[in-house]
Motif scaffolding. Sequence first.
Motif, PDB file in Angstrom:
ATOM      1  N   ILE A 285       1.088  -6.661  -3.679  1.00 33.37           N
ATOM      2  CA  ILE A 285       1.505  -6.253  -4.816  1.00 33.37           C
ATOM      3  C   ILE A 285       0.475  -5.212  -5.489  1.00 33.37           C
ATOM      4  O   ILE A 285       0.934  -4.141  -5.930  1.00 33.37           O
ATOM      5  N   ASN A 286      -0.675  -5.564  -5.414  1.00 31.57           N
ATOM      6  CA  ASN A 286      -1.696  -4.673  -5.880  1.00 31.57           C
ATOM      7  C   ASN A 286      -1.684  -3.208  -5.044  1.00 31.57           C
ATOM      8  O   ASN A 286      -1.908  -2.153  -5.583  1.00 31.57           O
ATOM      9  N   HIS A 287      -1.622  -3.226  -3.676  1.00 31.37           N
ATOM     10  CA  HIS A 287      -1.652  -2.149  -2.845  1.00 31.37           C
ATOM     11  C   HIS A 287      -0.161  -1.338  -3.252  1.00 31.37           C
ATOM     12  O   HIS A 287      -0.355  -0.212  -3.391  1.00 31.37           O
TER      13      HIS A 287
ATOM     14  N   LEU B 207       2.471   3.379  -6.095  1.00 35.29           N
ATOM     15  CA  LEU B 207       3.706   3.659  -7.120  1.00 35.29           C
ATOM     16  C   LEU B 207       3.001   4.582  -8.245  1.00 35.29           C
ATOM     17  O   LEU B 207       3.796   5.195  -8.874  1.00 35.29           O
ATOM     18  N   LYS B 208       1.680   4.402  -8.477  1.00 34.65           N
ATOM     19  CA  LYS B 208       0.874   5.153  -9.580  1.00 34.65           C
ATOM     20  C   LYS B 208       1.080   6.783  -9.172  1.00 34.65           C
ATOM     21  O   LYS B 208       1.276   7.428 -10.010  1.00 34.65           O
ATOM     22  N   THR B 209       0.777   7.081  -7.960  1.00 31.14           N
ATOM     23  CA  THR B 209       1.039   8.473  -7.417  1.00 31.14           C
ATOM     24  C   THR B 209       2.347   9.073  -7.093  1.00 31.14           C
ATOM     25  O   THR B 209       2.822  10.043  -7.173  1.00 31.14           O
TER      26      THR B 209
ATOM     27  N   LYS C 254       8.595   7.953  -7.807  1.00 30.40           N
ATOM     28  CA  LYS C 254      10.028   8.131  -7.650  1.00 30.40           C
ATOM     29  C   LYS C 254      10.502   7.467  -6.145  1.00 30.40           C
ATOM     30  O   LYS C 254      11.426   7.621  -5.632  1.00 30.40           O
ATOM     31  N   ASP C 255       9.429   6.666  -5.782  1.00 30.90           N
ATOM     32  CA  ASP C 255       9.737   5.852  -4.540  1.00 30.90           C
ATOM     33  C   ASP C 255      10.513   4.949  -4.851  1.00 30.90           C
ATOM     34  O   ASP C 255       9.756   3.388  -5.102  1.00 30.90           O
ATOM     35  N   PHE C 256      11.663   4.679  -4.974  1.00 31.25           N
ATOM     36  CA  PHE C 256      12.533   3.295  -5.222  1.00 31.25           C
ATOM     37  C   PHE C 256      12.483   2.366  -4.392  1.00 31.25           C
ATOM     38  O   PHE C 256      12.818   0.951  -4.778  1.00 31.25           O
ATOM     39  N   SER C 257      12.583   2.541  -3.074  1.00 31.44           N
ATOM     40  CA  SER C 257      12.241   1.559  -2.067  1.00 31.44           C
ATOM     41  C   SER C 257      11.090   0.739  -2.217  1.00 31.44           C
ATOM     42  O   SER C 257      11.071  -0.387  -2.116  1.00 31.44           O
ATOM     43  N   SER C 258      10.162   1.142  -2.518  1.00 30.16           N
ATOM     44  CA  SER C 258       8.666   0.799  -2.718  1.00 30.16           C
ATOM     45  C   SER C 258       8.857  -0.170  -3.928  1.00 30.16           C
ATOM     46  O   SER C 258       8.241  -1.298  -4.226  1.00 30.16           O
TER      47      SER C 258
END
Length: 89
Positions: A36-38, A43-45, A48-52
């Motif tokens: 989860i932390n990874h 996702l901070k960078t 728009k990566d919706f699968s992640s």
Amino acid sequence: QKMTTTEKKALFKEFGGAETNTGAVESQVALISHRINHISSHLKTNRKDFSSTRSLYKLVGQRKRLLKYLSNKDIVQYRALIEKLGLRK
């Protein structure tokens, strides 16, 4: 970056008691928390990566269910694990 085998073994030894104790609830929660932390840092960078984002939601739900099981089974272990992982603020 992907977690190496030695890092996983160290995580399982710390939380599960032995390197081979991968099925213990504590070790599963620790591994899921690491993932989860990874994904959160990814996702901070990549907003728009919706699968992640979806996989993050799935992991959070899975961790929540495991923690609920542990709290019903052994509240002392649950509180120790929450403290060790620093989940509640």
